[in-house]
Each structure stands twice: as structure tokens, then as C-alpha cells.
Design a protein around this motif. Structure first.
Motif, mmCIF file in Angstrom:
data_model
loop_
_atom_site.group_PDB
_atom_site.id
_atom_site.type_symbol
_atom_site.label_atom_id
_atom_site.label_comp_id
_atom_site.label_asym_id
_atom_site.label_seq_id
_atom_site.Cartn_x
_atom_site.Cartn_y
_atom_site.Cartn_z
ATOM 1 N N GLU A 85 0.965 -1.225 -0.030
ATOM 2 C CA GLU A 85 -0.072 0.008 0.143
ATOM 3 C C GLU A 85 0.923 1.085 0.090
ATOM 4 O OE1 GLU A 85 -3.579 -0.487 -0.350
ATOM 5 O OE2 GLU A 85 -3.336 -2.719 0.227
ATOM 6 N N ARG A 165 -4.758 -3.506 6.691
ATOM 7 C CA ARG A 165 -4.733 -4.554 5.471
ATOM 8 C C ARG A 165 -3.146 -4.502 4.526
ATOM 9 N NH1 ARG A 165 -7.873 -4.017 0.743
ATOM 10 N NH2 ARG A 165 -6.854 -2.961 -0.773
ATOM 11 N N HIS A 215 -5.244 5.507 4.422
ATOM 12 C CA HIS A 215 -4.045 4.184 4.383
ATOM 13 C C HIS A 215 -3.359 5.105 5.953
ATOM 14 C CE1 HIS A 215 -3.491 2.667 0.178
ATOM 15 N NE2 HIS A 215 -4.726 2.724 0.778
ATOM 16 N N GLU A 272 -11.436 -3.193 -1.211
ATOM 17 C CA GLU A 272 -11.659 -2.031 0.295
ATOM 18 C C GLU A 272 -11.916 -1.916 0.904
ATOM 19 O OE1 GLU A 272 -9.241 -0.060 -0.610
ATOM 20 O OE2 GLU A 272 -9.244 -1.212 -3.201
#
Ligand code: ZN
Length: 280
Positions: A85, A165, A215, A272
Motif C-alpha cells: 500500500e 491490510r 491509509h 476495499e
């Protein structure tokens, strides 16, 4: 950043006149003039590729990470082959990897999808405490004055719980929903850090993830990932209202040939959000 600069009477008169005519605050007019002068876009969201392409499994490099920094110092995305990410914070790029490590990316890395902006806060607010991600987004809703613009959210403070995640590198062409079903997840307790987020309007769902997308990056830059759930207290919320949108499309063979006519929003929502793992 507040700036105190003496200006001439004629400049002041011109600014006041323009402010009266347009209804724009003088601070906005000066910021806009400076951004033109130095060619630094303001309140512009710069996006690479589309969420629909990502859902279809188009994970190759569209642009380089260093190129991205020309268009923003704040944002999120992913890396080539969905390898982790991406968090862009204070002009640095971080990769939250599936092995739990966070790397500061200083060399060139490819990204198939990212959104960045030069973050300039229009509002500076606070949240005393929030027991869930849903509660935080409800509070963030109050700081949006429209459902039809983009908003960047920067939330700093103490998080009592963070659930993230991080995508594991996968093969090109494996649909996002399948790739997302087998991702490692991480739980952190009592950690200081920052939520880097974007709210995108419903009408942009063909291109982006409609609604909130956050994030996380810890203050010590060792923990992070795509946010699934969180709670926190003493949070500082800064909001940047984005009324300008720039979309950069890949010119790779796979993008040019892809069938992007299908509505990808359902697969995207699945990929998502927090969901039960299917395969792991
Ligand atoms: Zn994400």
C-alpha cells in the motif's frame, strides 16, 4: 503557513476590489496568484489510472513514484503488481508491505494507481475520541460542505486501535477482488500516527473509490497499510477541499486493450472494505 508580507497600497486596492467582485477571500486570491507564479497546482487532485482498470487487474507501472511527487506531497495508492500500500505523506513515499514492514521509497518505484495532492488545509479541527472508523467518517462528513467535490483528509493523533491490510504482490491480470481476498491483515494497539485519506464523490465511482479511502502510517514510520477499522482519541483533522481534478491515463498495451465498460464499483467495494477472507 501564515505569511506576513508588506504590500503596496495599489496592490492592496486591487486585491480588495477583486475580493469584492468575486467573493473570494483575499488569502485565497494570494495563494492562487502564488501557485500560478510558481506553477504549483492548488486544491488539485492528481490521479493516475482508474479504479476500474485496477479492478480488471491492470497492475503494471503507469508512472514512477518520483513523477508522482511533482503533483503532490500527500496521497495514497499502490505499487506495481499490487506490491503493498502506498502512503504519500509530507512529500515522502512509503510502501506498507504485506510482510508488515514499511519502507521509505527513495528510488524509483512504479505505480499503477495513485491519487495525490499538494495538501493545503482549509480547515483544522479536532476529534476528542472516536470508537470506530464509522464514527470518524461521520465526523469527517461534518467538515465537507458538499457531496460533489473531492476532499483530502489528514488525521493525526493517538490511535487506540488500528486494523489494516497490505496487498501482496500478485500476477498481472488477477482480478482485484480475488487478489484482495487473500491479503495479510495487521492489528496495532496504542499507536501514534496519521490517517491519509480521500473522500471522492459518488459520480466519480467510474474512476475512483467513491466515499472515504484511508491509509495509515505510524509516527515512527514502521507500521501502516490500507485502513479497515480504527479507534482513537485527541485526533487533529485537517481538510483540503479539492475542486480541480487531473486524470493521467496509462498508455500501456494492456490498458489500451482492456474492456473498461463494465461497472466495477461492486468489485471495488468488496476489495476495499473489511470482509471475511475467502481463501486464507
Ligand atoms: Zn487503499
Amino acid at each position: 503557513m501564515p505569511l506576513l508580507v508588506p504590500i503596496s497600497k495599489s496592490l492592496q486596492t486591487a486585491l480588495e476590489k477583486l475580493s469584492r467582485e468575486t467573493g473570494e477571500p483575499i488569502t485565497h486570491l494570494i495563494s492562487n496568484a502564488l501557485s500560478h507564479c510558481f506553477d504549483v497546482p492548488q486544491h488539485t487532485l492528481f490521479q493516475v489510472s482508474t479504479s476500474g482498470a485496477l479492478v480488471q487487474g491492470i497492475y503494471k507501472r503507469a508512472v514512477s513514484s518520483s513523477f508522482l511527487l511533482n503533483y503532490g506531497d500527500f496521497g495514497l495508492g499502490t505499487f506495481e503488481n499490487l506490491d503493498g500500500e502506498m502512503v504519500v505523506l509530507d512529500g515522502a513515499i512509503y510502501q506498507a508491505r504485506s510482510d508488515g514492514k514499511v519502507l521509505n521509497i527513495t528510488d524509483d518505484a512504479g505505480t499503477p494507481f495513485a491519487v495525490v495532492t499538494h495538501f493545503t488545509a482549509d480547515q483544522d479541527q479536532s476529534i476528542v475520541s472516536a470508537s470506530s472508523f464509522a464514527e470518524i467518517t461521520k465526523i469527517c462528513d461534518r467538515y465537507r460542505d458538499s457531496d460533489n467535490l473531492f476532499y483530502a483528509f489528514r488525521i493525526d493523533g493517538h490511535f487506540t486501535h488500528i486494523h489494516t491490510r497490505a496487498m501482496k504482490a500478485t500476477l498481472d491480470g488477477l482480478p482485484l477482488a480475488k487478489a484482495a481476498a487473500i491479503q495479510p491483515e495487521f492489528e496495532f494497539v496504542d499507536v501514534d500516527g496519521t490517517l491519509v485519506g480521500l473522500w471522492a464523490p459518488q459520480f466519480s465511482s467510474a474512476l475512483n473509490i467513491a466515499g472515504y479511502h484511508f491509509h495509515f502510517l505510524s509516527e515512527d514510520r514502521t507500521k501502516g497499510g490500507h485502513l479497515l477499522e480504527c479507534s482513537g482519541k485527541n485526533l487533529r483533522v485537517r481538510v483540503d477541499r479539492l475542486n480541480d481534478f487531473h486524470l493521467s491515463l496509462p498508455e500501456s498495451e494492456e490498458f489500451l486493450r482492456a474492456d473498461l465498460t463494465k461497472d466495477a464499483s461492486e468489485d471495488l467495494a468488496y476489495a476495499e472494505q473489511l470482509h471475511k477472507k475467502e481463501n486464507a
